[in-house]
Write a protein that holds these residues in place. Structure first.
Motif, mmCIF file in Angstrom:
data_model
loop_
_atom_site.group_PDB
_atom_site.id
_atom_site.type_symbol
_atom_site.label_atom_id
_atom_site.label_comp_id
_atom_site.label_asym_id
_atom_site.label_seq_id
_atom_site.Cartn_x
_atom_site.Cartn_y
_atom_site.Cartn_z
ATOM 1 N N ARG A 92 -74.049 5.403 -48.464
ATOM 2 C CA ARG A 92 -72.604 5.200 -48.301
ATOM 3 C C ARG A 92 -72.372 4.424 -47.008
ATOM 4 N NH1 ARG A 92 -71.387 11.432 -48.127
ATOM 5 N NH2 ARG A 92 -73.066 11.097 -46.617
ATOM 6 N N LEU A 93 -71.887 3.202 -47.169
ATOM 7 C CA LEU A 93 -71.680 2.314 -46.026
ATOM 8 C C LEU A 93 -70.193 2.071 -45.824
ATOM 9 C CD1 LEU A 93 -72.865 0.335 -43.868
ATOM 10 C CD2 LEU A 93 -72.740 -1.437 -45.646
ATOM 11 N N GLY A 94 -69.684 2.446 -44.662
ATOM 12 C CA GLY A 94 -68.314 2.122 -44.297
ATOM 13 C C GLY A 94 -68.295 0.807 -43.534
ATOM 14 N N ILE A 96 -65.530 -2.532 -41.879
ATOM 15 C CA ILE A 96 -64.281 -3.280 -41.796
ATOM 16 C C ILE A 96 -64.405 -4.525 -42.675
ATOM 17 C CG2 ILE A 96 -63.695 -2.406 -39.517
ATOM 18 C CD1 ILE A 96 -64.732 -5.027 -38.333
ATOM 19 N N SER A 97 -63.290 -5.041 -43.132
ATOM 20 C CA SER A 97 -63.305 -6.112 -44.127
ATOM 21 C C SER A 97 -63.970 -7.383 -43.615
ATOM 22 C CB SER A 97 -61.882 -6.406 -44.600
ATOM 23 O OG SER A 97 -61.061 -6.790 -43.504
ATOM 24 N N THR A 98 -63.741 -7.741 -42.346
ATOM 25 C CA THR A 98 -64.345 -8.981 -41.844
ATOM 26 C C THR A 98 -65.865 -8.859 -41.783
ATOM 27 O OG1 THR A 98 -63.961 -8.216 -39.564
ATOM 28 C CG2 THR A 98 -62.319 -9.688 -40.532
ATOM 29 N N ALA A 99 -66.381 -7.673 -41.467
ATOM 30 C CA ALA A 99 -67.829 -7.472 -41.446
ATOM 31 C C ALA A 99 -68.402 -7.549 -42.857
ATOM 32 C CB ALA A 99 -68.166 -6.129 -40.805
ATOM 33 N N LEU A 100 -67.665 -7.030 -43.829
ATOM 34 C CA LEU A 100 -68.118 -7.144 -45.215
ATOM 35 C C LEU A 100 -68.223 -8.601 -45.622
ATOM 36 C CD1 LEU A 100 -66.233 -4.355 -47.200
ATOM 37 C CD2 LEU A 100 -68.676 -4.500 -46.710
ATOM 38 N N GLY A 101 -67.231 -9.391 -45.234
ATOM 39 C CA GLY A 101 -67.253 -10.800 -45.575
ATOM 40 C C GLY A 101 -68.425 -11.535 -44.947
ATOM 41 N N GLU A 102 -68.785 -11.148 -43.734
ATOM 42 C CA GLU A 102 -69.862 -11.841 -43.027
ATOM 43 C C GLU A 102 -71.244 -11.328 -43.410
ATOM 44 O OE1 GLU A 102 -69.394 -13.280 -38.860
ATOM 45 O OE2 GLU A 102 -67.728 -11.865 -38.818
ATOM 46 N N LEU A 120 -75.828 1.609 -53.660
ATOM 47 C CA LEU A 120 -75.013 1.326 -52.481
ATOM 48 C C LEU A 120 -73.545 1.502 -52.820
ATOM 49 C CD1 LEU A 120 -74.628 0.244 -49.578
ATOM 50 C CD2 LEU A 120 -74.586 -2.063 -50.563
ATOM 51 N N LYS A 121 -72.860 2.350 -52.069
ATOM 52 C CA LYS A 121 -71.415 2.511 -52.192
ATOM 53 C C LYS A 121 -70.775 2.053 -50.891
ATOM 54 C CE LYS A 121 -71.128 6.227 -55.625
ATOM 55 N NZ LYS A 121 -70.561 7.565 -55.941
ATOM 56 N N VAL A 122 -69.857 1.114 -50.990
ATOM 57 C CA VAL A 122 -69.213 0.546 -49.812
ATOM 58 C C VAL A 122 -67.776 1.043 -49.730
ATOM 59 C CG1 VAL A 122 -68.529 -1.573 -48.639
ATOM 60 C CG2 VAL A 122 -70.673 -1.500 -49.940
ATOM 61 N N PHE A 123 -67.384 1.487 -48.532
ATOM 62 C CA PHE A 123 -66.043 2.028 -48.302
ATOM 63 C C PHE A 123 -65.348 1.176 -47.235
ATOM 64 C CE2 PHE A 123 -68.726 5.393 -49.842
ATOM 65 C CZ PHE A 123 -67.933 6.075 -50.751
ATOM 66 N N THR A 135 -68.427 10.176 -38.553
ATOM 67 C CA THR A 135 -68.649 11.429 -37.826
ATOM 68 C C THR A 135 -68.464 12.642 -38.721
ATOM 69 O OG1 THR A 135 -66.344 11.502 -37.041
ATOM 70 C CG2 THR A 135 -67.969 10.401 -35.634
ATOM 71 N N GLN A 136 -67.635 12.502 -39.767
ATOM 72 C CA GLN A 136 -67.437 13.583 -40.731
ATOM 73 C C GLN A 136 -68.479 13.563 -41.844
ATOM 74 O OE1 GLN A 136 -63.414 12.906 -41.959
ATOM 75 N NE2 GLN A 136 -62.574 13.368 -39.932
ATOM 76 N N ARG A 137 -69.400 12.599 -41.767
ATOM 77 C CA ARG A 137 -70.516 12.454 -42.699
ATOM 78 C C ARG A 137 -70.075 12.153 -44.130
ATOM 79 N NH1 ARG A 137 -75.367 13.708 -40.385
ATOM 80 N NH2 ARG A 137 -75.288 14.791 -38.381
ATOM 81 N N THR A 138 -68.954 11.490 -44.262
ATOM 82 C CA THR A 138 -68.573 11.003 -45.589
ATOM 83 C C THR A 138 -69.076 9.581 -45.827
ATOM 84 O OG1 THR A 138 -66.395 10.338 -44.779
ATOM 85 C CG2 THR A 138 -66.579 12.519 -45.773
ATOM 86 N N VAL A 139 -69.537 8.905 -44.752
ATOM 87 C CA VAL A 139 -70.343 7.696 -44.901
ATOM 88 C C VAL A 139 -71.574 7.865 -44.016
ATOM 89 C CG1 VAL A 139 -68.372 6.206 -45.421
ATOM 90 C CG2 VAL A 139 -69.172 6.398 -43.054
ATOM 91 N N ASP A 140 -72.659 7.151 -44.362
ATOM 92 C CA ASP A 140 -73.929 7.314 -43.660
ATOM 93 C C ASP A 140 -74.084 6.355 -42.489
ATOM 94 O OD1 ASP A 140 -74.875 9.245 -45.628
ATOM 95 O OD2 ASP A 140 -74.999 7.522 -46.991
#
Length: 277
Positions: A92-94, A96-102, A120-123, A135-140
Motif C-alpha cells: 500500500r503506497l500513499g 501526493i499526485s505530483t509524485a505519482l505523475g513523476e 500494488l495499491k496506490v492511495f 503512521t496509522q499503518r494504513t499505508v506501508d
C-alpha cells in the motif's frame, strides 16, 4: 480469542446492526449473532446494546474497543510484513499526485517486473493526510513533501527530488493579475505561500485550492498567476507559461518509510525505482 469474531463485533458496531455486519462479512445473520455471543461468553460481559434502531457498544465494550481495533490492525500489519518478505501480498503506497505523475510509472514497472506476485495499491492524497495514514499503518510507504517537523527515530525520510519554487504566469500576462493560491494549510502550499509573501505582502487572491495540477491549468488558461513548485507536470505546460524561480525556496519530496524495514526486499525495489539505491 478468535479475531474473526472480533471483526464481526466491530462490523456490527460500525454498521449499526447484526444484519449489516453479516452482509459485510458474507455470513448469515445467525452466524454473526453466534460470533458475538461467543465473544460475550469468553469475556463474561455484554458487548452490544440497542440504541434506538441501531446496535451500539455497551459501556464495558467501549472500554476495550480501541484495544480490539488495535488487535486487528496488528494482525493486518503482521500479514503485510510477512508478505513483503517474500514479495507477495499487497503493498500500500500513499503518494501526493505530483509524485505519482513523476515516479508512478517507474515504481509500477519495477514492481511488475521484479515482483509479479505483489499487488500494488496506490492511495493518492495530500502530504499531511498521507503521512498520517502511514503512521496509522494504513499505508506501508508514502511519497510526500518533506514533513515540517522532526520525525521520530523509527521513521526515515529519503529525499527523491527538490523542486524550485517560483512565480508562474501566463506568457505576456500583466504582473498585477490575481493569484490562485496553493492551499496554505498544506505542507507544500505553506512553502509556496512563504515564497509568495517575499514578493507581495498582501497578494490579491482570486481563489485557494490544494490541487497544484488544477492551479497550473488555470494559470495556463490565463485565469491568474501562482507560486508553485517547478515539477514535471508544470514543465509540460512550459510553452504557455513564464516561470521565475524565487531564490532560496524549494519543495522537497521524498519517501517516508519505517527505519526497521529498510532492508526488506519490497522496500529495496521501491527505493531502486526512485533512484535511492
Amino acid at each position: 480469542m478468535d479475531l474473526r469474531f472480533v471483526e464481526t463485533l466491530l462490523a456490527t458496531i460500525d454498521g449499526g446492526s447484526i444484519a449489516a455486519a453479516a452482509r459485510a462479512q458474507g455470513i448469515t445473520a445467525a452466524a454473526a449473532t453466534q460470533r458475538v455471543g461467543a465473544l460475550e461468553a469468553e469475556l463474561k460481559v455484554s458487548l452490544l446494546q440497542r440504541n434506538g434502531r441501531n446496535m451500539a457498544a455497551t459501556p464495558a465494550c467501549e472500554t476495550i474497543l480501541s484495544d480490539l481495533r488495535e488487535m486487528l490492525a496488528l494482525r493486518a500489519g503482521l500479514e503485510a510484513e510477512l508478505a513483503r518478505e517474500v514479495l507477495s501480498g499487497t503493498l500500500r503506497l500513499g503518494a501526493i499526485s505530483t509524485a505519482l505523475g513523476e515516479f508512478g510509472s517507474s515504481i509500477i514497472a519495477s514492481l511488475g517486473k521484479s515482483a509479479p506476485d505483489l499487488e500494488l495499491k496506490v492511495f493518492p492524497g495530500g502530504s499531511q493526510a498521507t503521512y498520517e495514514s502511514f503512521t496509522q499503518r494504513t499505508v506501508d510507504m508514502a511519497l510526500v513533501v518533506k514533513p515540517p517537523f522532526e520525525l521520530p527515530k523509527t521513521v526515515r525520510f529519503d529525499s527523491v527530488v527538490r523542486h524550485p519554487i517560483g512565480l508562474v504566469r501566463p506568457r505576456d500576462a500583466p504582473r498585477d493579475i490575481p493569484f490562485v493560491i496553493y492551499a496554505r494549510d498544506s505542507w507544500g502550499g505553506k512553502l509556496c505561500f512563504d515564497a509568495l509573501t517575499e514578493l507581495h505582502n498582501t497578494p490579491r487572491v482570486l481563489c485557494e485550492m490544494d490541487a497544484v495540477e488544477a492551479i497550473a491549468q488555470l494559470v495556463a488558461e490565463g485565469v491568474g498567476q501562482a507560486v508553485l513548485p517547478w515539477w514535471d507536470g508544470l514543465q509540460r505546460n512550459a510553452e504557455a507559461l513564464n516561470f521565475e524561480p524565487i531564490v532560496g525556496h524549494l519543495r522537497e519530496v521524498g519517501l517516508v518509510s519505517w527505519q526497521r524495514e529498510i532492508e526488506k526486499p519490497v522496500n529495496r525495489l521501491v527505493r531502486e525505482a526512485l533512484g535511492l539505491c
